[in-house]
Design an enzyme around this catalytic site. Structure first.
Site, PDB file in Angstrom:
ATOM      1  N   ASN A 135     -19.963  -4.827  -9.052  1.00 26.68           N
ATOM      2  CA  ASN A 135     -19.164  -5.973  -9.468  1.00 26.68           C
ATOM      3  C   ASN A 135     -18.074  -5.474 -10.419  1.00 26.68           C
ATOM      4  O   ASN A 135     -18.372  -4.938 -11.490  1.00 26.68           O
ATOM      5  CB  ASN A 135     -20.063  -6.998 -10.169  1.00 26.68           C
ATOM      6  CG  ASN A 135     -19.315  -8.276 -10.507  1.00 26.68           C
ATOM      7  OD1 ASN A 135     -18.136  -8.260 -10.837  1.00 26.68           O
ATOM      8  ND2 ASN A 135     -20.017  -9.391 -10.437  1.00 26.68           N
ATOM      9  N   ARG A 183       0.840  -1.213   0.000  1.00 24.68           N
ATOM     10  CA  ARG A 183       0.000   0.000   0.000  1.00 24.68           C
ATOM     11  C   ARG A 183       0.873   1.261   0.000  1.00 24.68           C
ATOM     12  O   ARG A 183       0.547   2.255  -0.659  1.00 24.68           O
ATOM     13  CB  ARG A 183      -0.913  -0.009   1.226  1.00 24.68           C
ATOM     14  CG  ARG A 183      -1.939  -1.131   1.207  1.00 24.68           C
ATOM     15  CD  ARG A 183      -2.730  -1.197   2.507  1.00 24.68           C
ATOM     16  NE  ARG A 183      -3.526  -2.414   2.529  1.00 24.68           N
ATOM     17  CZ  ARG A 183      -3.587  -3.284   3.525  1.00 24.68           C
ATOM     18  NH1 ARG A 183      -2.908  -3.065   4.632  1.00 24.68           N
ATOM     19  NH2 ARG A 183      -4.330  -4.364   3.445  1.00 24.68           N
ATOM     20  N   ASP A 243      -6.832  -5.647  -6.565  1.00 26.33           N
ATOM     21  CA  ASP A 243      -6.513  -6.454  -5.380  1.00 26.33           C
ATOM     22  C   ASP A 243      -7.668  -7.423  -5.108  1.00 26.33           C
ATOM     23  O   ASP A 243      -8.371  -7.299  -4.105  1.00 26.33           O
ATOM     24  CB  ASP A 243      -6.273  -5.538  -4.171  1.00 26.33           C
ATOM     25  CG  ASP A 243      -5.947  -6.318  -2.907  1.00 26.33           C
ATOM     26  OD1 ASP A 243      -5.420  -7.438  -3.026  1.00 26.33           O
ATOM     27  OD2 ASP A 243      -6.237  -5.810  -1.798  1.00 26.33           O
ATOM     28  N   CYS A 263      -3.525 -13.368  -4.318  1.00 24.70           N
ATOM     29  CA  CYS A 263      -3.224 -13.833  -2.963  1.00 24.70           C
ATOM     30  C   CYS A 263      -3.421 -15.342  -2.820  1.00 24.70           C
ATOM     31  O   CYS A 263      -3.513 -15.856  -1.712  1.00 24.70           O
ATOM     32  CB  CYS A 263      -4.085 -13.095  -1.937  1.00 24.70           C
ATOM     33  SG  CYS A 263      -5.867 -13.302  -2.163  1.00 24.70           S
ATOM     34  N   PHE A 283     -11.872  -3.896  -5.859  1.00 26.89           N
ATOM     35  CA  PHE A 283     -11.928  -4.862  -4.752  1.00 26.89           C
ATOM     36  C   PHE A 283     -11.373  -4.212  -3.481  1.00 26.89           C
ATOM     37  O   PHE A 283     -10.490  -4.747  -2.816  1.00 26.89           O
ATOM     38  CB  PHE A 283     -11.134  -6.134  -5.081  1.00 26.89           C
ATOM     39  CG  PHE A 283     -11.459  -6.760  -6.410  1.00 26.89           C
ATOM     40  CD1 PHE A 283     -12.561  -7.586  -6.566  1.00 26.89           C
ATOM     41  CD2 PHE A 283     -10.655  -6.514  -7.522  1.00 26.89           C
ATOM     42  CE1 PHE A 283     -12.851  -8.171  -7.798  1.00 26.89           C
ATOM     43  CE2 PHE A 283     -10.938  -7.089  -8.752  1.00 26.89           C
ATOM     44  CZ  PHE A 283     -12.046  -7.913  -8.889  1.00 26.89           C
ATOM     45  N   ASP A 314     -16.215  -2.034  -4.486  1.00 29.59           N
ATOM     46  CA  ASP A 314     -16.304  -3.380  -3.929  1.00 29.59           C
ATOM     47  C   ASP A 314     -17.733  -3.881  -4.110  1.00 29.59           C
ATOM     48  O   ASP A 314     -18.683  -3.099  -4.056  1.00 29.59           O
ATOM     49  CB  ASP A 314     -15.932  -3.396  -2.444  1.00 29.59           C
ATOM     50  CG  ASP A 314     -15.554  -4.794  -1.962  1.00 29.59           C
ATOM     51  OD1 ASP A 314     -14.349  -5.073  -1.861  1.00 29.59           O
ATOM     52  OD2 ASP A 314     -16.464  -5.616  -1.721  1.00 29.59           O
TER      53      ASP A 314
END
Length: 412
Positions: free
Chosen positions: A290, A224, A316, A356, A240, A262
């Site tokens: 979305n 970040r 992300d 992730c 996101f 989000d």
């Protein structure tokens, strides 16, 4: 004469023996060739086909990971002092690598700290734990009391330990799902499941009862900051956003405008509260949508009139795959959002993109980015390739600990 061992023996295949010697801490159910009777969640000795000692770990016949090693030293005694040393080693490591950020960090990262199936995050004076192995479950009272003792001795007393054991994987280990404060003797149960933390100079409300995972994603802390450094004067699209962290770092870094998106309305509400608490609500606009639907629409006239054009996009997303069986569909999802973002950006624009999921390996992620760039007709100028923050250490012999891929590019 060899000293008799007190633990049941589990004999493993050559394949498992080689993996253990190389440092991997798991023995799978189909790698066991012989086993003496054992109690689930208790310790067993793992031995080779020739009977040589390989390690000691928690066994559980309910799990595909039949044994989770905690030691390869035949002289270890697995008493309270052993586990206290392990906890202190993990905490001392965080103090060293996190410095001033020690107040909000991951204290225990499972196998990377030799506590298989245990995650502990620190949010100031609240610890949030997740227990995913039966061996740890049976010892958690001791471990939690030791954690409270260590912090008290360090003049940083905690208020409580909250358990986020509301995950389906516990059932695969034969454990129930639940969440709530652990009853620590001498510690009153806190009256709230929300707290506040400060990271990179930004204050966040953390809902550790209902937020994703343990309530806040600590692993992107320094990524970040990297985004903040590139954001001055930019129009930023933060996709996101979850609790708004990347967008808020961009705004604090001097972005001209940030749109944070989000699909979860509750996440957007929390992100808006965080923006207001930091005096950044005038710089950040929030949208519940979305991202897959939104990205192609943002190049249309009506949407350009509404939100303008962006020269920095942050992707992300949550893990699109949690198993090897779904990697191909995940690749398609990652490619779609990256392709859309690359097409949306002007030449000279900037892209932050990550995954992730450890199943989406570095090789696969890079392959996907090459394909997306080719299809978008752009080239990628790499600024940085990053990973998770060092409180989530990567063990080179345990590939599962290496999960976060993070790239910063200029699109040219």
């Amino acid at each position: 004469m060899k000293q008799a061992r007190e633990y049941p023996q589990v004999k493993v295949s050559k394949k498992a023996e080689h993996a253990i010697i190389k440092g991997h801490p798991w023995v799978y159910f189909n790698e066991i060739t012989e086993a003496q009777p054992f109690e689930n969640g208790e310790l067993v000795d793992v031995v080779s086909q020739k009977g040589s000692y390989l390690g000691t770990g928690f066994a559980n016949e309910n799990s595909k990971i039949r044994v989770r090693l905690i030691s390869r030293n035949a002289n270890d005694k697995f008493d309270e002092a052993f586990f206290e040393r392990r906890l202190r080693h993990a905490i001392d490591y965080r103090k060293t690598v996190m410095g001033d950020d020690f107040s909000n960090c991951r204290l225990i990262f499972g196998e990377a700290d030799s506590f298989p199936g245990l995650t502990v995050d620190r949010f100031g004076d609240i610890l949030v734990a997740q227990v995913l192995s039966l061996g740890i479950e049976k010892r958690k009272k001791m471990l939690f009391e030791l954690l409270a003792k260590i912090f008290a001795q360090d003049n940083q007393p905690i208020r409580g330990i909250y358990e986020r054991n509301d995950v389906a994987i516990r059932e695969l280990e034969g454990m129930e799902q639940y969440k709530g404060f652990f009853p620590l003797e001498g510690y009153p149960i806190p009256d709230s499941t929300e707290t506040t933390i400060t990271e990179n100079g930004i204050t966040y409300a953390v809902d550790f009862e209902n937020g994703q995972k343990t309530g806040f994603f600590l692993d992107q802390k320094y990524n970040r900051l990297a985004v903040a450094k590139l954001s001055r004067g930019k129009r930023v699209l933060d996709c996101f956003t979850h609790t708004g962290s990347f967008g808020l770092n961009a705004a604090k870094g001097g972005a001209e405008y940030v749109l944070s998106v989000d699909i979860s309305e509750s996440a957007v509400e929390m992100a808006q509260k965080n923006a207001k608490a930091n005096g950044l609500d005038g710089k950040v606009e929030y949208l519940a949508a979305n991202v897959f639907d939104l990205l192609p629409k943002l190049s249309e006239g009506e949407m350009i009139n509404r939100y303008g054009k962006f020269d920095f996009i942050i992707l992300d997303p949550p893990a699109f795959t949690k198993s090897r069986q779904t990697v191909e569909s995940a690749m398609r999802g990652y490619k779609e959002i990256n392709l859309r973002a690359m097409r949306l950006l002007p030449r000279g624009g900037y892209l932050a993109t990550c995954s992730c999921s450890h199943f989406m390996t570095e090789q696969l992620f890079v392959k996907m980015l090459h394909q997306a760039a080719a299809d978008a007709g752009v080239s990628l100028r790499q600024i940085e390739a990053r990973q998770q923050s060092p409180d989530h250490p990567i063990l080179w012999n345990v590939e599962e600990t290496n999960y976060l891929k993070f790239y910063l590019f200029q699109v040219v």
